[in-house]
Write a protein that holds these residues in place. Sequence first.
Motif, PDB file in Angstrom:
ATOM      1  N   LEU A  42       0.870  -1.142   0.473  1.00  0.00           N
ATOM      2  CA  LEU A  42      -0.080  -0.099  -0.206  1.00  0.00           C
ATOM      3  C   LEU A  42       0.958   1.533  -0.455  1.00  0.00           C
ATOM      4  O   LEU A  42       1.691   1.470   1.133  1.00  0.00           O
ATOM      5  CB  LEU A  42      -0.544   0.465   1.059  1.00  0.00           C
ATOM      6  CG  LEU A  42      -2.226   1.086   1.061  1.00  0.00           C
ATOM      7  CD1 LEU A  42      -2.660   0.985  -0.329  1.00  0.00           C
ATOM      8  CD2 LEU A  42      -3.310   0.753   2.596  1.00  0.00           C
ATOM      9  N   THR A  43       0.924   1.660  -1.237  1.00  0.00           N
ATOM     10  CA  THR A  43       1.248   3.002  -1.020  1.00  0.00           C
ATOM     11  C   THR A  43       0.384   5.053  -1.448  1.00  0.00           C
ATOM     12  O   THR A  43      -0.266   4.154  -1.889  1.00  0.00           O
ATOM     13  CB  THR A  43       2.389   2.917  -2.413  1.00  0.00           C
ATOM     14  OG1 THR A  43       2.961   1.820  -2.127  1.00  0.00           O
ATOM     15  CG2 THR A  43       3.280   4.179  -2.467  1.00  0.00           C
ATOM     16  N   GLN A  44       1.783   6.002  -0.867  1.00  0.00           N
ATOM     17  CA  GLN A  44       0.572   6.828  -1.259  1.00  0.00           C
ATOM     18  C   GLN A  44       1.955   7.400  -1.935  1.00  0.00           C
ATOM     19  O   GLN A  44       3.030   7.933  -1.167  1.00  0.00           O
ATOM     20  CB  GLN A  44       0.270   7.716   0.420  1.00  0.00           C
ATOM     21  CG  GLN A  44      -1.102   6.836   1.229  1.00  0.00           C
ATOM     22  CD  GLN A  44      -0.904   7.585   2.691  1.00  0.00           C
ATOM     23  OE1 GLN A  44      -0.528   8.362   2.838  1.00  0.00           O
ATOM     24  NE2 GLN A  44      -1.781   7.335   3.234  1.00  0.00           N
ATOM     25  N   LEU A  45       0.742   8.880  -2.867  1.00  0.00           N
ATOM     26  CA  LEU A  45       2.316   9.409  -3.996  1.00  0.00           C
ATOM     27  C   LEU A  45       1.958  10.620  -3.238  1.00  0.00           C
ATOM     28  O   LEU A  45      -0.082  10.748  -4.195  1.00  0.00           O
ATOM     29  CB  LEU A  45       2.286   8.219  -5.365  1.00  0.00           C
ATOM     30  CG  LEU A  45       2.609   7.547  -5.408  1.00  0.00           C
ATOM     31  CD1 LEU A  45       2.695   6.994  -6.864  1.00  0.00           C
ATOM     32  CD2 LEU A  45       4.716   6.995  -4.938  1.00  0.00           C
ATOM     33  N   GLU A  46       2.105  11.022  -3.640  1.00  0.00           N
ATOM     34  CA  GLU A  46       1.826  12.701  -3.115  1.00  0.00           C
ATOM     35  C   GLU A  46       2.162  13.666  -4.696  1.00  0.00           C
ATOM     36  O   GLU A  46       3.050  14.185  -5.412  1.00  0.00           O
ATOM     37  CB  GLU A  46       2.795  13.657  -2.512  1.00  0.00           C
ATOM     38  CG  GLU A  46       2.387  15.374  -2.667  1.00  0.00           C
ATOM     39  CD  GLU A  46       1.924  16.211  -1.371  1.00  0.00           C
ATOM     40  OE1 GLU A  46       1.089  16.341  -1.733  1.00  0.00           O
ATOM     41  OE2 GLU A  46       1.361  15.147  -0.739  1.00  0.00           O
ATOM     42  N   VAL A  47       1.450  13.657  -5.744  1.00  0.00           N
ATOM     43  CA  VAL A  47       1.216  13.430  -7.305  1.00  0.00           C
ATOM     44  C   VAL A  47      -0.631  14.122  -7.858  1.00  0.00           C
ATOM     45  O   VAL A  47      -1.412  13.703  -6.997  1.00  0.00           O
ATOM     46  CB  VAL A  47       1.744  11.851  -7.983  1.00  0.00           C
ATOM     47  CG1 VAL A  47       3.267  11.416  -7.662  1.00  0.00           C
ATOM     48  CG2 VAL A  47       0.425  11.203  -7.673  1.00  0.00           C
ATOM     49  N   SER A  48      -0.241  14.656  -8.722  1.00  0.00           N
ATOM     50  CA  SER A  48      -1.647  15.384  -8.678  1.00  0.00           C
ATOM     51  C   SER A  48      -1.939  13.930 -10.073  1.00  0.00           C
ATOM     52  O   SER A  48      -1.708  13.176 -10.852  1.00  0.00           O
ATOM     53  CB  SER A  48      -0.775  16.517 -10.714  1.00  0.00           C
ATOM     54  OG  SER A  48      -2.547  16.872 -11.495  1.00  0.00           O
ATOM     55  N   GLU A  49      -3.412  13.631 -10.141  1.00  0.00           N
ATOM     56  CA  GLU A  49      -4.613  13.119 -10.796  1.00  0.00           C
ATOM     57  C   GLU A  49      -4.362  12.836 -11.916  1.00  0.00           C
ATOM     58  O   GLU A  49      -4.548  11.318 -12.733  1.00  0.00           O
ATOM     59  CB  GLU A  49      -5.910  13.106 -10.125  1.00  0.00           C
ATOM     60  CG  GLU A  49      -5.764  12.778  -8.028  1.00  0.00           C
ATOM     61  CD  GLU A  49      -7.335  12.242  -7.859  1.00  0.00           C
ATOM     62  OE1 GLU A  49      -7.803  12.068  -9.017  1.00  0.00           O
ATOM     63  OE2 GLU A  49      -7.609  11.876  -6.978  1.00  0.00           O
ATOM     64  N   ASP A  50      -4.014  13.568 -12.849  1.00  0.00           N
ATOM     65  CA  ASP A  50      -3.746  13.930 -13.791  1.00  0.00           C
ATOM     66  C   ASP A  50      -2.640  13.000 -14.503  1.00  0.00           C
ATOM     67  O   ASP A  50      -1.870  13.204 -15.608  1.00  0.00           O
ATOM     68  CB  ASP A  50      -3.617  14.817 -15.203  1.00  0.00           C
ATOM     69  CG  ASP A  50      -3.097  16.091 -13.925  1.00  0.00           C
ATOM     70  OD1 ASP A  50      -1.924  16.310 -13.425  1.00  0.00           O
ATOM     71  OD2 ASP A  50      -2.958  17.215 -15.194  1.00  0.00           O
ATOM     72  N   MET A  51      -0.902  13.495 -13.643  1.00  0.00           N
ATOM     73  CA  MET A  51       0.317  12.816 -14.020  1.00  0.00           C
ATOM     74  C   MET A  51      -0.100  11.833 -14.447  1.00  0.00           C
ATOM     75  O   MET A  51      -0.750  10.310 -14.084  1.00  0.00           O
ATOM     76  CB  MET A  51       0.823  12.652 -12.504  1.00  0.00           C
ATOM     77  CG  MET A  51       2.484  12.397 -12.810  1.00  0.00           C
ATOM     78  SD  MET A  51       3.055  11.990 -11.601  1.00  0.00           S
ATOM     79  CE  MET A  51       4.187  13.615 -11.723  1.00  0.00           C
ATOM     80  N   PRO A  52       0.946  11.293 -15.607  1.00  0.00           N
ATOM     81  CA  PRO A  52       0.879   9.227 -15.832  1.00  0.00           C
ATOM     82  C   PRO A  52       1.633   8.818 -15.215  1.00  0.00           C
ATOM     83  O   PRO A  52       1.939   8.862 -13.633  1.00  0.00           O
ATOM     84  CB  PRO A  52       1.759   9.528 -17.389  1.00  0.00           C
ATOM     85  CG  PRO A  52       0.942  11.376 -17.472  1.00  0.00           C
ATOM     86  CD  PRO A  52       1.020  12.146 -16.565  1.00  0.00           C
ATOM     87  N   LEU A  53       1.023   7.276 -15.327  1.00  0.00           N
ATOM     88  CA  LEU A  53       1.286   6.712 -13.537  1.00  0.00           C
ATOM     89  C   LEU A  53       2.935   6.388 -14.055  1.00  0.00           C
ATOM     90  O   LEU A  53       3.958   6.295 -13.520  1.00  0.00           O
ATOM     91  CB  LEU A  53       0.041   5.055 -14.078  1.00  0.00           C
ATOM     92  CG  LEU A  53       0.744   4.372 -13.477  1.00  0.00           C
ATOM     93  CD1 LEU A  53       0.992   3.934 -12.071  1.00  0.00           C
ATOM     94  CD2 LEU A  53       0.087   3.170 -13.394  1.00  0.00           C
ATOM     95  N   LEU A  54       3.328   6.466 -15.346  1.00  0.00           N
ATOM     96  CA  LEU A  54       4.722   5.589 -15.487  1.00  0.00           C
ATOM     97  C   LEU A  54       5.544   7.132 -14.371  1.00  0.00           C
ATOM     98  O   LEU A  54       6.335   6.620 -14.218  1.00  0.00           O
ATOM     99  CB  LEU A  54       5.233   5.804 -16.873  1.00  0.00           C
ATOM    100  CG  LEU A  54       6.069   5.697 -17.629  1.00  0.00           C
ATOM    101  CD1 LEU A  54       6.906   4.392 -16.670  1.00  0.00           C
ATOM    102  CD2 LEU A  54       6.383   6.285 -18.847  1.00  0.00           C
TER     103      LEU A  54
END
Length: 158
Positions: A10-22
């Motif tokens: 289980l991971t939490q990433l501080e990223v924009s929801e429109d950022m590509p998963l890659l």
Amino acid sequence: MTELKINGQLTQLEVSEDMPLLWALRDVAKLTGSKYGCGKGICGACTVHIDGQPMRSCITPMSYAKGKSVTTIEGLSEQGDHPVQQAWQNLNVAQCGYCQSGQIMSAVALLENNPNPSDEDINGAMAGNICRCGTYPRIRAAIKQAAKLKQADEGAQS
């Protein structure tokens, strides 16, 4: 904050929801096995599994991956001994190697759904995974060998 499972954790990433998963995988989670190739989802170098399905991570927004399970090449096997990885090594499939993580992830998905694929099945499942070096005959042979290895492993566990 986007929460998802990456390679079973289980991971939490501080990223924009429109950022590509890659980019979230490579730049934020530091999992660099999935490669950037075309950025348009047509070369397959960035293929990962999302809830068991092969997907092009360069065109998959984080909003889609949210709450799902993502498996990268790093999550396939800690020792690199997954039957597909073994077959790739046995047959020296890689030449330059750039596309291979995507090729392997697509092959794994194929064998999960079809344990004994024909050449036609392999061609269909692997279509869209581009190998600039042209190792397609070795890729096909490795998939067939991996199918046998996987069946042998499953028979030994029974």
